[in-house]
Design a protein around this motif. Sequence first.
Motif, PDB file in Angstrom:
ATOM      1  N   ALA A 120       2.669  11.480  -1.107  1.00 11.49           N
ATOM      2  CA  ALA A 120       1.889  12.691  -1.340  1.00 11.49           C
ATOM      3  C   ALA A 120       0.668  12.757  -0.435  1.00 11.49           C
ATOM      4  CB  ALA A 120       1.457  12.750  -2.804  1.00 11.49           C
ATOM      5  N   VAL A 121       0.149  11.595  -0.034  1.00 16.53           N
ATOM      6  CA  VAL A 121      -1.048  11.563   0.804  1.00 16.53           C
ATOM      7  C   VAL A 121      -0.709  11.702   2.292  1.00 16.53           C
ATOM      8  CG1 VAL A 121      -2.998  10.144   1.537  1.00 16.53           C
ATOM      9  CG2 VAL A 121      -2.348  10.209  -0.884  1.00 16.53           C
ATOM     10  N   ALA A 122       0.323  10.949   2.737  1.00 17.00           N
ATOM     11  CA  ALA A 122       0.612  10.887   4.172  1.00 17.00           C
ATOM     12  C   ALA A 122       2.014  11.341   4.525  1.00 17.00           C
ATOM     13  CB  ALA A 122       0.390   9.463   4.674  1.00 17.00           C
ATOM     14  N   GLY A 123       2.682  12.012   3.638  1.00 19.70           N
ATOM     15  CA  GLY A 123       3.999  12.538   3.962  1.00 19.70           C
ATOM     16  C   GLY A 123       5.066  11.466   4.007  1.00 19.70           C
ATOM     17  N   SER A 124       6.080  11.685   4.842  1.00 22.81           N
ATOM     18  CA  SER A 124       7.217  10.755   4.908  1.00 22.81           C
ATOM     19  C   SER A 124       6.800   9.377   5.405  1.00 22.81           C
ATOM     20  CB  SER A 124       8.299  11.335   5.829  1.00 22.81           C
ATOM     21  OG  SER A 124       7.783  11.555   7.138  1.00 22.81           O
ATOM     22  N   GLU A 125       5.837   9.320   6.332  1.00 20.33           N
ATOM     23  CA  GLU A 125       5.371   8.026   6.815  1.00 20.33           C
ATOM     24  C   GLU A 125       4.709   7.228   5.682  1.00 20.33           C
ATOM     25  OE1 GLU A 125       2.858   8.559  10.149  1.00 20.33           O
ATOM     26  OE2 GLU A 125       4.442   9.315  11.477  1.00 20.33           O
ATOM     27  N   GLY A 126       3.925   7.911   4.870  1.00 17.49           N
ATOM     28  CA  GLY A 126       3.303   7.241   3.731  1.00 17.49           C
ATOM     29  C   GLY A 126       4.332   6.785   2.711  1.00 17.49           C
ATOM     30  N   GLU A 127       5.369   7.583   2.553  1.00 14.81           N
ATOM     31  CA  GLU A 127       6.428   7.214   1.616  1.00 14.81           C
ATOM     32  C   GLU A 127       7.141   5.942   2.074  1.00 14.81           C
ATOM     33  OE1 GLU A 127       9.419  10.201   1.090  1.00 14.81           O
ATOM     34  OE2 GLU A 127       9.526   9.789  -1.065  1.00 14.81           O
ATOM     35  N   VAL A 128       7.426   5.876   3.360  1.00 15.05           N
ATOM     36  CA  VAL A 128       8.068   4.682   3.914  1.00 15.05           C
ATOM     37  C   VAL A 128       7.143   3.467   3.780  1.00 15.05           C
ATOM     38  CG1 VAL A 128       8.943   3.615   6.027  1.00 15.05           C
ATOM     39  CG2 VAL A 128       9.520   5.986   5.488  1.00 15.05           C
ATOM     40  N   ALA A 129       5.859   3.672   4.040  1.00 15.45           N
ATOM     41  CA  ALA A 129       4.903   2.575   3.883  1.00 15.45           C
ATOM     42  C   ALA A 129       4.840   2.119   2.426  1.00 15.45           C
ATOM     43  CB  ALA A 129       3.519   3.016   4.360  1.00 15.45           C
ATOM     44  N   GLY A 130       4.911   3.066   1.487  1.00 19.23           N
ATOM     45  CA  GLY A 130       4.909   2.711   0.071  1.00 19.23           C
ATOM     46  C   GLY A 130       6.122   1.901  -0.318  1.00 19.23           C
ATOM     47  N   VAL A 131       7.284   2.254   0.245  1.00 19.25           N
ATOM     48  CA  VAL A 131       8.496   1.475  -0.029  1.00 19.25           C
ATOM     49  C   VAL A 131       8.345   0.056   0.518  1.00 19.25           C
ATOM     50  CG1 VAL A 131      10.964   1.286   0.454  1.00 19.25           C
ATOM     51  CG2 VAL A 131       9.977   3.499  -0.115  1.00 19.25           C
ATOM     52  N   GLY A 132       7.733  -0.045   1.706  1.00 17.67           N
ATOM     53  CA  GLY A 132       7.512  -1.376   2.273  1.00 17.67           C
ATOM     54  C   GLY A 132       6.594  -2.222   1.412  1.00 17.67           C
ATOM     55  N   LEU A 133       5.530  -1.614   0.904  1.00 13.50           N
ATOM     56  CA  LEU A 133       4.620  -2.341   0.020  1.00 13.50           C
ATOM     57  C   LEU A 133       5.313  -2.727  -1.281  1.00 13.50           C
ATOM     58  CD1 LEU A 133       1.305  -0.298   0.481  1.00 13.50           C
ATOM     59  CD2 LEU A 133       1.828  -2.589   1.365  1.00 13.50           C
ATOM     60  N   ALA A 134       6.137  -1.824  -1.809  1.00 13.85           N
ATOM     61  CA  ALA A 134       6.867  -2.123  -3.039  1.00 13.85           C
ATOM     62  C   ALA A 134       7.839  -3.283  -2.828  1.00 13.85           C
ATOM     63  CB  ALA A 134       7.608  -0.881  -3.533  1.00 13.85           C
ATOM     64  N   SER A 135       8.494  -3.311  -1.673  1.00 14.14           N
ATOM     65  CA  SER A 135       9.424  -4.406  -1.367  1.00 14.14           C
ATOM     66  C   SER A 135       8.678  -5.736  -1.254  1.00 14.14           C
ATOM     67  CB  SER A 135      10.169  -4.108  -0.059  1.00 14.14           C
ATOM     68  OG  SER A 135      10.910  -2.913  -0.165  1.00 14.14           O
ATOM     69  N   THR A 136       7.508  -5.700  -0.606  1.00 12.22           N
ATOM     70  CA  THR A 136       6.699  -6.917  -0.508  1.00 12.22           C
ATOM     71  C   THR A 136       6.264  -7.401  -1.884  1.00 12.22           C
ATOM     72  OG1 THR A 136       5.882  -6.196   1.660  1.00 12.22           O
ATOM     73  CG2 THR A 136       4.633  -7.913   0.523  1.00 12.22           C
ATOM     74  N   ALA A 137       5.822  -6.461  -2.714  1.00 11.14           N
ATOM     75  CA  ALA A 137       5.424  -6.820  -4.075  1.00 11.14           C
ATOM     76  C   ALA A 137       6.593  -7.407  -4.855  1.00 11.14           C
ATOM     77  CB  ALA A 137       4.872  -5.589  -4.793  1.00 11.14           C
ATOM     78  N   MET A 138       7.799  -6.879  -4.609  1.00 14.55           N
ATOM     79  CA  MET A 138       8.981  -7.385  -5.309  1.00 14.55           C
ATOM     80  C   MET A 138       9.231  -8.858  -4.968  1.00 14.55           C
ATOM     81  SD  MET A 138      12.891  -5.945  -5.029  1.00 14.55           S
ATOM     82  CE  MET A 138      12.936  -6.275  -3.255  1.00 14.55           C
ATOM     83  N   PHE A 139       9.162  -9.215  -3.693  1.00 14.51           N
ATOM     84  CA  PHE A 139       9.404 -10.606  -3.298  1.00 14.51           C
ATOM     85  C   PHE A 139       8.287 -11.523  -3.786  1.00 14.51           C
ATOM     86  CE2 PHE A 139      12.107  -8.489  -0.062  1.00 14.51           C
ATOM     87  CZ  PHE A 139      13.292  -9.157  -0.345  1.00 14.51           C
ATOM     88  N   ILE A 140       7.041 -11.059  -3.735  1.00 12.27           N
ATOM     89  CA  ILE A 140       5.928 -11.863  -4.260  1.00 12.27           C
ATOM     90  C   ILE A 140       6.102 -12.084  -5.755  1.00 12.27           C
ATOM     91  CG2 ILE A 140       3.439 -11.886  -4.687  1.00 12.27           C
ATOM     92  CD1 ILE A 140       3.070 -10.370  -2.080  1.00 12.27           C
ATOM     93  N   GLY A 141       6.474 -11.020  -6.476  1.00 11.84           N
ATOM     94  CA  GLY A 141       6.685 -11.150  -7.908  1.00 11.84           C
ATOM     95  C   GLY A 141       7.837 -12.068  -8.238  1.00 11.84           C
ATOM     96  N   LEU A 142       8.908 -12.029  -7.433  1.00 10.03           N
ATOM     97  CA  LEU A 142      10.059 -12.909  -7.676  1.00 10.03           C
ATOM     98  C   LEU A 142       9.676 -14.372  -7.540  1.00 10.03           C
ATOM     99  CD1 LEU A 142      13.090 -13.307  -8.157  1.00 10.03           C
ATOM    100  CD2 LEU A 142      13.424 -13.032  -5.690  1.00 10.03           C
ATOM    101  N   LEU A 143       8.974 -14.701  -6.465  1.00  7.75           N
ATOM    102  CA  LEU A 143       8.578 -16.092  -6.238  1.00  7.75           C
ATOM    103  C   LEU A 143       7.552 -16.560  -7.276  1.00  7.75           C
ATOM    104  CD1 LEU A 143       8.292 -16.155  -2.327  1.00  7.75           C
ATOM    105  CD2 LEU A 143      10.143 -17.057  -3.756  1.00  7.75           C
ATOM    106  N   GLY A 144       6.489 -15.760  -7.453  1.00  4.42           N
ATOM    107  CA  GLY A 144       5.441 -16.156  -8.404  1.00  4.42           C
ATOM    108  C   GLY A 144       5.939 -16.185  -9.830  1.00  4.42           C
ATOM    109  N   GLY A 145       6.768 -15.199 -10.201  1.00  4.73           N
ATOM    110  CA  GLY A 145       7.295 -15.168 -11.561  1.00  4.73           C
ATOM    111  C   GLY A 145       8.203 -16.343 -11.852  1.00  4.73           C
ATOM    112  N   THR A 146       9.026 -16.742 -10.864  1.00  4.51           N
ATOM    113  CA  THR A 146       9.921 -17.887 -11.071  1.00  4.51           C
ATOM    114  C   THR A 146       9.133 -19.169 -11.266  1.00  4.51           C
ATOM    115  OG1 THR A 146      11.643 -16.825  -9.725  1.00  4.51           O
ATOM    116  CG2 THR A 146      11.808 -19.201 -10.063  1.00  4.51           C
TER     117      THR A 146
END
Length: 318
Positions: A120-146
């Motif tokens: 919503a802030v930066a259009g499609s580029e921001g959306e792609v960046a948000g997906v990248g951040l979400a993916s990074t958070a997913m891997f961090i959460g997987l390792l830390g949670g385990t």
Amino acid sequence: MARHNIVFGKDRAFTSSGYAGFSGSQVDDRSQGGYGQAGYGQQAPAQRGYGQPYPAQPGHGQQAPASRDDLEALYARPAATGYDTGRMTMRDALNAITATLGTIIVVGFAVALLPVVLGAVAGSEGEVAGVGLASTAMFIGLLGGTVLALVNIFKKNPSPALVIAYAAFEGLLLGGISGVIDYSYSGPSVALQAVGGTLAVAGTVLVLFRAGVLRTSPRLTKIFMIAMIGYLVFGVVNIGVMIATGTSLRDGLLGLAIGAIAVVLASYSLVMDFEDITHGVKNGVPRRMAWRCAFGVAVTLVWMYLEILRILAILRNN
């Protein structure tokens, strides 16, 4: 109880008839330390008769007998609460569960909304960046949670800080997966549907447990254990197939069937969690064990959410 959550594996108090010398029933502190002397239903001391010596008068080092007002004040005292005795109450368990699940939900929603907010802030580029951040958070959460899951399982005395930290990492994991999946599919949010499905299943299990309909049994637990072994073996085989061929066995009708079985297993595990909490309160376990209860419920609900999310994703593909 036939079997209990692996989280409570070393805490026999959750299944035995007592804890650290306490019986299953709650003990009123007023029955200790002379509070019950000459009380209701107890025989009064014999009256001094003719020719009997007077009782010894309290001297140095002797305690004077309690007056009538003192005894009435003692009997008027309220019964000891879990805070007074240091034992876990149902309120303690519910507070710990609320804090743990609340942390998962808050962190998860914040991460899952990253693609939407940045889009919503930066259009499609921001959306792609948000997906990248979400993916990074997913891997961090997987390792830390385990790592923290293993620490909390084998730690003898539960730590509120470690349980909350585990919840935060699980929030990163669930939020990252949810954000990526929602970005991949158009239409209604798959993650919100999975949240609703998890709440519906968990709520139904809780209501039926409170009504006495759902209970564990040795036979059901044996079936549960066999099914869990098969589920874990299938998971290992599926990982090998994904590495070798790049495809997953958990697609199509087979994936839906495995997901449905996993949700049933998670529901039975949740019944065991509820029984563990009930027995822990009855057996008078220490108050700190409320955080172990919260950790066990969180592990089960995270598993259930992931399985429901996977089922919805498969249905969206078909």
